[in-house]
Design a protein around this motif. Structure first.
Motif, PDB file in Angstrom:
ATOM      1  N   VAL A   1       0.696  -0.833  -0.135  1.00 38.23           N
ATOM      2  CA  VAL A   1      -0.003   0.248   0.150  1.00 38.23           C
ATOM      3  C   VAL A   1       0.771   1.359   0.268  1.00 38.23           C
ATOM      4  N   GLY A   2       0.987   1.623  -1.345  1.00 37.09           N
ATOM      5  CA  GLY A   2       2.482   2.391  -1.453  1.00 37.09           C
ATOM      6  C   GLY A   2       1.507   4.315  -1.598  1.00 37.09           C
ATOM      7  N   ALA A   3       1.648   4.953  -2.890  1.00 38.22           N
ATOM      8  CA  ALA A   3       1.779   5.931  -3.243  1.00 38.22           C
ATOM      9  C   ALA A   3       0.646   5.845  -4.441  1.00 38.22           C
ATOM     10  N   GLY A   4       0.683   4.643  -5.621  1.00 39.79           N
ATOM     11  CA  GLY A   4      -1.059   4.360  -7.157  1.00 39.79           C
ATOM     12  C   GLY A   4      -1.895   3.405  -5.742  1.00 39.79           C
ATOM     13  N   ASN A   5      -1.280   3.432  -4.498  1.00 41.25           N
ATOM     14  CA  ASN A   5      -2.270   2.364  -4.665  1.00 41.25           C
ATOM     15  C   ASN A   5      -3.722   3.484  -3.958  1.00 41.25           C
ATOM     16  N   ILE A   6      -3.310   4.310  -3.088  1.00 40.03           N
ATOM     17  CA  ILE A   6      -4.708   5.675  -3.109  1.00 40.03           C
ATOM     18  C   ILE A   6      -4.673   6.963  -3.569  1.00 40.03           C
ATOM     19  N   ILE A   7      -3.820   6.948  -4.484  1.00 40.25           N
ATOM     20  CA  ILE A   7      -4.439   8.201  -5.795  1.00 40.25           C
ATOM     21  C   ILE A   7      -5.203   7.098  -7.028  1.00 40.25           C
TER      22      ILE A   7
ATOM     23  N   LEU B   1       5.053   0.539  12.102  1.00 41.89           N
ATOM     24  CA  LEU B   1       4.817   1.580  11.529  1.00 41.89           C
ATOM     25  C   LEU B   1       3.566   0.650  10.559  1.00 41.89           C
ATOM     26  N   ALA B   2       3.299  -0.657   9.960  1.00 44.99           N
ATOM     27  CA  ALA B   2       2.095  -1.061   9.310  1.00 44.99           C
ATOM     28  C   ALA B   2       0.473  -0.772  10.086  1.00 44.99           C
ATOM     29  N   PRO B   3       1.137  -1.411  11.327  1.00 47.47           N
ATOM     30  CA  PRO B   3      -0.748  -0.973  12.514  1.00 47.47           C
ATOM     31  C   PRO B   3      -1.322   0.452  12.427  1.00 47.47           C
ATOM     32  N   LEU B   4       0.005   0.904  12.327  1.00 49.63           N
ATOM     33  CA  LEU B   4      -0.417   3.251  12.307  1.00 49.63           C
ATOM     34  C   LEU B   4      -1.346   3.174  10.446  1.00 49.63           C
ATOM     35  N   LYS B   5      -0.442   2.549  10.136  1.00 48.70           N
ATOM     36  CA  LYS B   5      -0.825   2.309   8.737  1.00 48.70           C
ATOM     37  C   LYS B   5      -2.623   2.258   8.565  1.00 48.70           C
TER      38      LYS B   5
ATOM     39  N   VAL C   1      -0.413  12.824   7.415  1.00 45.44           N
ATOM     40  CA  VAL C   1       0.104  11.397   7.862  1.00 45.44           C
ATOM     41  C   VAL C   1      -0.448  10.357   7.808  1.00 45.44           C
ATOM     42  N   LEU C   2      -1.290  10.497   7.062  1.00 44.43           N
ATOM     43  CA  LEU C   2      -2.049   8.985   6.375  1.00 44.43           C
ATOM     44  C   LEU C   2      -1.040   8.389   5.481  1.00 44.43           C
ATOM     45  N   ILE C   3      -0.672   9.871   3.724  1.00 44.95           N
ATOM     46  CA  ILE C   3       0.052   9.299   3.229  1.00 44.95           C
ATOM     47  C   ILE C   3       1.120   9.452   3.862  1.00 44.95           C
ATOM     48  N   SER C   4       1.796  10.183   3.836  1.00 44.88           N
ATOM     49  CA  SER C   4       3.365   9.906   4.589  1.00 44.88           C
ATOM     50  C   SER C   4       3.532   8.751   5.175  1.00 44.88           C
ATOM     51  N   LEU C   5       3.063   8.462   5.642  1.00 44.26           N
ATOM     52  CA  LEU C   5       3.588   6.505   6.336  1.00 44.26           C
ATOM     53  C   LEU C   5       3.102   5.596   5.519  1.00 44.26           C
ATOM     54  N   ALA C   6       2.369   5.887   4.050  1.00 42.77           N
ATOM     55  CA  ALA C   6       1.604   4.901   3.741  1.00 42.77           C
ATOM     56  C   ALA C   6       2.756   4.342   2.475  1.00 42.77           C
ATOM     57  N   CYS C   7       3.263   5.930   2.138  1.00 44.81           N
ATOM     58  CA  CYS C   7       4.673   6.027   0.872  1.00 44.81           C
ATOM     59  C   CYS C   7       5.429   5.600   1.382  1.00 44.81           C
ATOM     60  N   LEU C   8       5.975   6.061   3.038  1.00 46.97           N
ATOM     61  CA  LEU C   8       7.241   5.466   3.144  1.00 46.97           C
ATOM     62  C   LEU C   8       7.763   4.329   3.689  1.00 46.97           C
TER      63      LEU C   8
ATOM     64  N   GLY D   1      11.282  -0.493   1.813  1.00 49.76           N
ATOM     65  CA  GLY D   1      10.456  -1.547   0.896  1.00 49.76           C
ATOM     66  C   GLY D   1      11.246  -2.006   0.166  1.00 49.76           C
ATOM     67  N   LEU D   2      11.070  -1.590  -0.786  1.00 51.27           N
ATOM     68  CA  LEU D   2      11.333  -1.036  -2.729  1.00 51.27           C
ATOM     69  C   LEU D   2      13.629  -1.481  -2.265  1.00 51.27           C
ATOM     70  N   THR D   3      13.528  -0.171  -1.684  1.00 47.72           N
ATOM     71  CA  THR D   3      14.863   0.568  -1.757  1.00 47.72           C
ATOM     72  C   THR D   3      15.762  -0.945  -0.841  1.00 47.72           C
ATOM     73  N   CYS D   4      15.403  -1.688  -0.464  1.00 45.67           N
ATOM     74  CA  CYS D   4      15.749  -2.388   0.331  1.00 45.67           C
ATOM     75  C   CYS D   4      15.791  -3.736  -0.662  1.00 45.67           C
ATOM     76  N   ALA D   5      14.967  -3.419  -1.329  1.00 45.17           N
ATOM     77  CA  ALA D   5      15.129  -5.577  -2.465  1.00 45.17           C
ATOM     78  C   ALA D   5      15.505  -4.261  -3.547  1.00 45.17           C
ATOM     79  N   CYS D   6      15.644  -3.495  -3.428  1.00 39.56           N
ATOM     80  CA  CYS D   6      16.499  -3.541  -4.987  1.00 39.56           C
ATOM     81  C   CYS D   6      17.937  -3.172  -4.327  1.00 39.56           C
ATOM     82  N   ALA D   7      18.318  -2.691  -3.504  1.00 40.10           N
ATOM     83  CA  ALA D   7      19.169  -3.187  -3.040  1.00 40.10           C
ATOM     84  C   ALA D   7      20.039  -4.418  -2.697  1.00 40.10           C
ATOM     85  N   GLU D   8      19.177  -5.399  -2.236  1.00 42.30           N
ATOM     86  CA  GLU D   8      19.150  -6.457  -1.844  1.00 42.30           C
ATOM     87  C   GLU D   8      19.548  -7.108  -3.552  1.00 42.30           C
ATOM     88  N   TYR D   9      18.854  -7.288  -4.197  1.00 43.83           N
ATOM     89  CA  TYR D   9      19.040  -7.480  -5.841  1.00 43.83           C
ATOM     90  C   TYR D   9      20.622  -7.321  -6.412  1.00 43.83           C
TER      91      TYR D   9
END
Length: 437
Positions: free
Chosen positions: A21-27, A150-154, A284-291, A296-304
């Protein structure tokens, strides 16, 4: 044998949901709801296929092969699989999705309070990506930082917005736009691409598996089972969020008629329903969701990329966060404009790859089936992308008016025909080998 406790499985499901649940999922759902009018639920059905069904199926497909995308793409060869993986990681990483998380959270949440100036966007994105960098340095703690905090707050913030959408509608449902009157399901289907969730699932698979392993689980069967459960929890959560946002958009005709994107619809609804407090809540909602998604994307890309480039995980986190910071300052409108043709081109082969991974027992050789069908779907996906980029006049008339072309699905019929031909060839070649043996 180490197993996960019930609370750990729930945290894993929350983490997976929060990653998606990030930017696209909400807009995107609010603008679909607004434009679809009375056709909203048929459009929603198409949207849910590509924005919920495909990501969940992708998580399951990846879980069955250990979480790594290269294992899933092995039928098309190491080089082609590597190119596909790199394109997917870059698209959902520093080129589009990660920067978009910053621009959406700024334009929806903060710009109404601070003004939509380049300086304000730069200062916000700088702080934003510093937080992303800091959290991404410790991928082994994702289950704790994201799944438990973070997820429960989101989820709480999204729940408040979702309940309000049904309990406090802004008005009546408006008139549907012509595109939704003609083909509501396919319009929703194509808009589901824009969430990038299927590409995100290809990327997040390894993050989910690593989060399970960080708890000491090393049984492949258990890892697969927990990843599937996490995917199903995330899918249920996504569906509920989308349904609420569709309802929010459909009832916002009176306050957001003519809105250019879902960010405008959301802001108008929250301002109308919650007043001045609404802007702070939405920020707060959008910042949490997007952050969470950006982490997750940064971790995944760096791992790969740490596995294929002579760079450390930490160095890649710095590079990815820095590059995403620069791209995010282009602004939301330009990012969406650039991303649509690319996603339209690369989604079809990814859908084919995931779908055919469940059918490998039905033929003799995976590569004979998967490679040609993916190639054809890519070629016709590029045709759809050219049309989406406004280059339809450059295409031959026959290519511009293929079956299902108006729905953005010109790749589907050629892919099915290629699949049928490939299966016949596979049967013939397989029988020959057996006869010679």
């Amino acid at each position: 044998m180490k197993v996960l406790k019930g609370q750990d499985i729930l945290a894993l499901g929350f983490m997976t949901f929060a990653l998606f649940v990030g930017a696209g999922n909400i807009i995107f759902p609010p603008i679909v709801g607004l434009q679809a009018g009375p056709q909203v639920w048929m459009a929603a059905l198409g949207f849910l296929v590509t924005a919920v069904g495909l990501p969940v199926v992708t998580v399951i497909a990846l879980a069955k092969v250990g979480g790594a995308m290269d294992a899933l793409s092995s039928p098309i060869g190491k080089v082609a699989g590597g190119i596909l993986a790199a394109v997917c990681y870059l698209a959902v990483g520093p080129l589009f999705a990660t920067p978009r998380t910053a621009t959406v959270s700024f334009e929806v949440g903060l710009a109404p309070l601070t003004g939509d100036s380049p300086l304000a966007l730069f200062l916000y994105s700088l702080v934003y990506f510093l937080v992303v960098f800091w959290v991404s340095l410790y991928p082994g703690r994702l289950l704790d930082t994201v799944g438990r905090f973070l997820a429960p707050l989101k989820i709480f913030a999204l729940a408040v917005l979702g309940i309000a959408a049904f309990a406090l509608p802004a008005g009546d449902i408006g008139v549907a736009e012509p595109a939704y009157v003609a083909a509501p399901f396919s319009q929703g289907f194509i808009n589901g691409y824009l969430t990038m969730d299927t590409l995100g699932a290809l990327v997040f698979g390894i993050v989910i598996v690593n989060a399970i392993r960080s708890r000491g689980v090393d049984s492949p069967q258990l890892i697969t089972r927990y990843a599937i459960i996490a995917g199903l929890i995330a899918g249920l959560g996504l569906a509920l969020v989308y349904i609420c946002l569709f309802r929010l958009g459909a009832g916002s005709h009176a306050i957001a008629a003519g809105a250019s994107n879902g960010a405008v619809v959301l802001h108008a609804y929250v301002q109308h329903t919650f007043g001045s407090l609404g802007s702070g809540f939405l920020a707060v909602l959008i910042s949490l969701a997007c952050l969470v998604t950006a982490v997750g994307l940064t971790c995944a890309c760096a791992e790969y990329f740490s596995k294929i480039l002579p760079l450390s995980y930490k160095a890649l986190v710095i590079l990815l966060a820095g590059f995403s910071l620069l791209v995010s300052n282009l602004g939301l409108t330009k990012l969406i404009l650039f991303s649509i043709p690319v996603l339209t081109a690369i989604y079809p082969p990814c859908i084919v790859l995931v779908a055919l991974s469940f059918c490998k027992d039905f033929w003799h050789s995976q590569s004979r089936i998967v490679a040609p069908v993916m190639l054809v779907s890519l070629l016709f996906g590029i045709i759809d992308a050219c049309k989406g980029a406004g280059l339809a006049d450059w295409l031959p008339t026959r290519l511009a008016h293929l079956p299902l072309s108006e729905q953005g699905l010109a790749w589907l019929v050629p892919a099915v025909i290629t699949l049928a031909g490939a299966v016949i060839c596979d049967r013939l070649l397989g029988k020959r080998r057996e006869a010679l043996a």
